[in-house]
Design a protein around this motif. Sequence first.
Motif, PDB file in Angstrom:
ATOM      1  N   ARG A   1     -48.303  40.529  -7.478  1.00 34.34           N
ATOM      2  CA  ARG A   1     -49.115  41.191  -8.599  1.00 34.34           C
ATOM      3  C   ARG A   1     -50.395  41.414  -8.550  1.00 34.34           C
ATOM      4  O   ARG A   1     -50.996  42.289  -9.229  1.00 34.34           O
ATOM      5  N   GLN A   2     -51.187  40.810  -7.631  1.00 34.90           N
ATOM      6  CA  GLN A   2     -52.694  40.959  -7.365  1.00 34.90           C
ATOM      7  C   GLN A   2     -52.805  42.212  -6.430  1.00 34.90           C
ATOM      8  O   GLN A   2     -54.080  42.442  -5.958  1.00 34.90           O
ATOM      9  N   GLY A   3     -51.813  42.635  -5.717  1.00 35.25           N
ATOM     10  CA  GLY A   3     -51.968  43.626  -4.664  1.00 35.25           C
ATOM     11  C   GLY A   3     -52.038  43.002  -3.334  1.00 35.25           C
ATOM     12  O   GLY A   3     -52.413  43.759  -2.379  1.00 35.25           O
ATOM     13  N   ASN A   4     -51.915  41.779  -3.073  1.00 35.38           N
ATOM     14  CA  ASN A   4     -51.859  41.263  -1.865  1.00 35.38           C
ATOM     15  C   ASN A   4     -50.543  41.622  -1.092  1.00 35.38           C
ATOM     16  O   ASN A   4     -49.618  41.557  -1.784  1.00 35.38           O
ATOM     17  N   PHE A   5     -50.428  41.754   0.180  1.00 39.26           N
ATOM     18  CA  PHE A   5     -49.344  42.258   0.968  1.00 39.26           C
ATOM     19  C   PHE A   5     -48.808  41.174   1.582  1.00 39.26           C
ATOM     20  O   PHE A   5     -49.466  40.232   2.582  1.00 39.26           O
ATOM     21  N   VAL A   6     -47.602  40.542   1.330  1.00 41.96           N
ATOM     22  CA  VAL A   6     -47.020  39.539   1.827  1.00 41.96           C
ATOM     23  C   VAL A   6     -45.760  39.867   2.904  1.00 41.96           C
ATOM     24  O   VAL A   6     -44.978  40.537   2.371  1.00 41.96           O
ATOM     25  N   ILE A   7     -45.874  39.404   3.885  1.00 43.60           N
ATOM     26  CA  ILE A   7     -44.834  39.935   5.172  1.00 43.60           C
ATOM     27  C   ILE A   7     -44.334  38.754   5.800  1.00 43.60           C
ATOM     28  O   ILE A   7     -45.159  37.836   6.414  1.00 43.60           O
ATOM     29  N   GLY A   8     -43.185  38.827   6.435  1.00 41.86           N
ATOM     30  CA  GLY A   8     -42.384  37.734   7.209  1.00 41.86           C
ATOM     31  C   GLY A   8     -42.335  38.403   8.546  1.00 41.86           C
ATOM     32  O   GLY A   8     -42.338  39.591   8.929  1.00 41.86           O
ATOM     33  N   SER A   9     -41.648  37.543   9.371  1.00 41.67           N
ATOM     34  CA  SER A   9     -41.612  38.188  10.906  1.00 41.67           C
ATOM     35  C   SER A   9     -40.094  37.747  11.352  1.00 41.67           C
ATOM     36  O   SER A   9     -39.499  37.122  10.474  1.00 41.67           O
ATOM     37  N   TYR A  10     -39.736  38.530  12.218  1.00 39.51           N
ATOM     38  CA  TYR A  10     -38.372  38.407  12.682  1.00 39.51           C
ATOM     39  C   TYR A  10     -38.280  38.149  14.184  1.00 39.51           C
ATOM     40  O   TYR A  10     -39.148  38.600  14.983  1.00 39.51           O
ATOM     41  N   ASN A  11     -37.866  37.073  14.719  1.00 39.83           N
ATOM     42  CA  ASN A  11     -37.722  36.572  16.294  1.00 39.83           C
ATOM     43  C   ASN A  11     -36.867  37.513  16.581  1.00 39.83           C
ATOM     44  O   ASN A  11     -35.585  37.449  16.429  1.00 39.83           O
TER      45      ASN A  11
END
Length: 148
Positions: free
Chosen positions: A30-40
Motif C-alpha cells: 500500500r506504500q508503493g514498495n515492490f515485494v518480489i519472490g524468487s524461483y529456484n
Amino acid sequence: WWDPVTGVGEKLVDFEPGLNTRPNDAKCDRQGNFVIGSYNKNHREDKLNIGGLWRLNHADLSWEEILDYRFRCSNTLAFTVGGDEVFFCDTPTREIFKFNYSPSGKLTDKTSFYKMEDKDSGGPDGATLDTEGGLWEAQAGNWRGGRH
C-alpha cells in the motif's frame, strides 16, 4: 528501473547473484514498495531452498530481504485490504501462509491459512484479494482456482 519519459533503463539491484534463481511472483504494498519472490530454476530436481523474498523500497530504492527463511518457488503473494497482512506460499509445500506485514522490517507471525489436500494435484500459484478480503488463488498443475 525504467523511466517512461526518457525511455532510459537503469539496473537497480543484482537479483540473488550467484544463485540459480529468477524473479517470480511480485506485488506492490500500500506504500508503493515492490515485494518480489524468487524461483529456484532447478527446484524440481535439486529440491534446494535457495530463494528469497525481497522488498524494493519506494522512498530510497533500498533492497532488503523480508522473510527469515529460504524457499523453492515464490507464489500466492497478496496483501490484505488493510495492507497489514500478506499471503505467501512456497508452491512445492502446497500450503499458503499469512504473515503480519509492515513496510519496514521483516514479515512476522507466520500462520497457516490453507493447505491443499494430499489427494489434490498441483500447487498454489498466483493470487489476489477481493474487496471482502477473500483470497482468490490459482492452482498450477490442475487447472483449478478457488476463493478461501
